[in-house]
Design a protein around this motif. Sequence first.
Motif, mmCIF file in Angstrom:
data_model
loop_
_atom_site.group_PDB
_atom_site.id
_atom_site.type_symbol
_atom_site.label_atom_id
_atom_site.label_comp_id
_atom_site.label_asym_id
_atom_site.label_seq_id
_atom_site.Cartn_x
_atom_site.Cartn_y
_atom_site.Cartn_z
ATOM 1 N N GLU A 389 0.819 -1.218 0.000
ATOM 2 C CA GLU A 389 0.000 0.000 0.000
ATOM 3 C C GLU A 389 0.851 1.265 0.000
ATOM 4 O OE1 GLU A 389 -3.204 0.408 -0.440
ATOM 5 O OE2 GLU A 389 -3.375 -1.767 -0.720
ATOM 6 N N GLU A 390 2.001 1.205 0.673
ATOM 7 C CA GLU A 390 2.883 2.377 0.725
ATOM 8 C C GLU A 390 3.363 2.761 -0.674
ATOM 9 O OE1 GLU A 390 7.174 3.732 2.693
ATOM 10 O OE2 GLU A 390 6.260 1.803 3.245
ATOM 11 N N HIS A 393 0.482 4.220 -2.709
ATOM 12 C CA HIS A 393 0.247 5.610 -2.305
ATOM 13 C C HIS A 393 1.294 6.534 -2.929
ATOM 14 C CE1 HIS A 393 -0.894 9.013 0.200
ATOM 15 N NE2 HIS A 393 0.393 9.171 0.487
ATOM 16 N N LYS A 396 0.424 7.101 -6.622
ATOM 17 C CA LYS A 396 -0.725 8.007 -6.715
ATOM 18 C C LYS A 396 -0.307 9.439 -6.392
ATOM 19 C CE LYS A 396 -5.316 8.953 -4.832
ATOM 20 N NZ LYS A 396 -6.371 8.519 -3.884
#
Length: 705
Positions: A389-390, A393, A396
């Motif tokens: 997820e890091e 992120h 993005k």
Amino acid sequence: MHDKKIIRLKENCWRYVNADRAALLVDGENYFGTLHNAISQAQYAVYILAWDIDSRLELLRGKQKSDLPAELGNLINTLLDKRPDLNVYILNWDWAMLYTLEREWLPLFRPGWKKQDRLHYQLDGECPFGGSQHQKVVVVDDKLAFCGGIDPGKHRWDTSEHAPEDHRRIDPDKEAYPPFHDMQMMVDGEAAKNLAELARDRWFKATGEQLPEIKQDGKDIWPDDIEPDFHKVNIAIARTLPEFKGQAEITEVETLYLDAIAAAKNLIYIENQYFTSWKVAEVLAQRLTEDKGLQVVIVCPKMTGGWLEQHTMDVLRSRVSRKLFEADKYGQLRVCYPHYEDLGEAYISLHSKLLIVDDVFLRVGSANLSNRSMGLDSECDLAIEAENEEQTHAIKAFRQRLLCEHLGLRSDELEDLLSEHGSLITLIDARENASRTLRSLDCEIDEDIDGLTPTADYIDPERPVDSVQMSRKLVPIDEPKSPKKQIIIAALVLLAVIAMTALWKWTPLNELLTPENMKQWISALNDNPFTPVIVITVFAIAGLIAIPLTLLVVTVAISFGAWPGSIYALAGSLLSATLAYILGHWLGRTSVSEMAGSKLNRLSKRLANHGVMAIITVRIIPVAPFTLINLVAGASHIKFRDFILGTLIGMLPGILAITVFANSLLRVVQQPEPIEIAVFVVVVFFIGALLYGVKKWLNRISTDT
């Protein structure tokens, strides 16, 4: 995360290795400042692979300060003086003449590149006919590496504000240039070591010298002021290398593009200088047809480069874009350009090569979305596929950072507007008329320009093409349909060659055509009062029977001197063009159609409607030989006045350049005295100024029309 991995080692990338840190540097101010910091820490080796490099480039500008020189060449020289173990290796593409006016003049003879024994500067032409060395890589001590779209060239520096009148955005000649947008990725760890290996391999192929690996000393040279976007991340290195001198073709760049687009579920975000790749367009068109939930946003420059690129690459972009617009059944495609109202008539030169898919896949590199980047030019891209997820992120956040720059928004404003509108495409549509935004680009090109532009096979080839094949592309005459006829023609040509050889070998002809005799004939011809008439007539007839025009121009220049030669060549060219025009008019369209073939017939339709500019265009862009253009112009019934005026304007600069240069060079060879060398230098500068002026004029014409 996607169900299936996009990055697959040995299938769509060369290496897939870890970096302790990776950072994305947007625009020249950020990249060049960081590059200065990194090179300043070099102890052992700096490798620079470039399409273009300028020793006079100011890496630091404005408030950026350092105790070391800001200019690239001076920085390298200073470090080499201070550090006896340091070597700097520069590979710069041995460029085509087309780019000469945009490059540092005679870089090998500048003190900045010649002063040091441990400064190794090499022009690298180890690529196929028509190809280029397009990789943009810098590696410092095998510890830190940069890869992306930014060359250390003279027109690359800018801030992310792209301010209308930024006094710092000037080239080494103190001339301002338009705003410029691009990016570079910085990596360390194993990723940097592998890019160093790539650089050493390039050096070996260019020079035959095998460079040793750099021993690591444990010192960390990551710049303190750069916060990494990624920690402990795997980096894919994808390349394009054409088949050349035993090197097998490598198309990792193309495969990775196609695989990433095929895997997309929600959003494909692209920034690219060019968009002419028919394979990428086909896959995108297929995805737009199949998946109504997939959004595709492509950001390109409003126009690419100067007059020539706008009449070639922009035309090809228009052609492939039509396929996408036709496939966009659900209205999920937006092709945009960065618009900034404060710039007035100027526009942001977008040069980046970026792909983001679903905020889980990111690639930055040197490869354009062009055919040549997929198989003809050398390229190098870096890619990250999120594994947690890091990292998702971080990808993005980078996309949002770019959108903030293009839309003139703060990050919190962008988040609020995205929430309000529900999608990026809806937000782009809503801000169509904002003063700073992404504005729709329809990619449409004037029909006349489209008709005059050759196919992608010539302008943007996908694979290496040998010179014989390329000449056939330049002269797209239909093959005779009868094999028997081909055999007869080949036999007659062969017999003619044998007959000429026999005449030369066994008759007094070989004693007649000696250099001394030819010199006497020319001297006698100069004394004849009818010399101008004779020379111009012979020139015109030779041009009419398709003897290469450049050869004729050089011949009269050497025989009669620069200025009489220029007049004879120009008059002979105009007379030859007139005769062929009259012949084409007399033969009519049917006869010329049979001679020229279907492809050249389309040229006829455009010439008839577009007047002087059409003729100027076909004189500058070699879509067909001189005589064929003249025949087609006559058959198309273009006005004779427009034909002659266009021929005069289109050919005058080239004839002057060839005749004056050839004559001056001959004098230097015959009399290598200081005065002759000085005159030759002045002539070269005059020709350069003339060509530069023509280029400026054509750019202005293009802008006005």
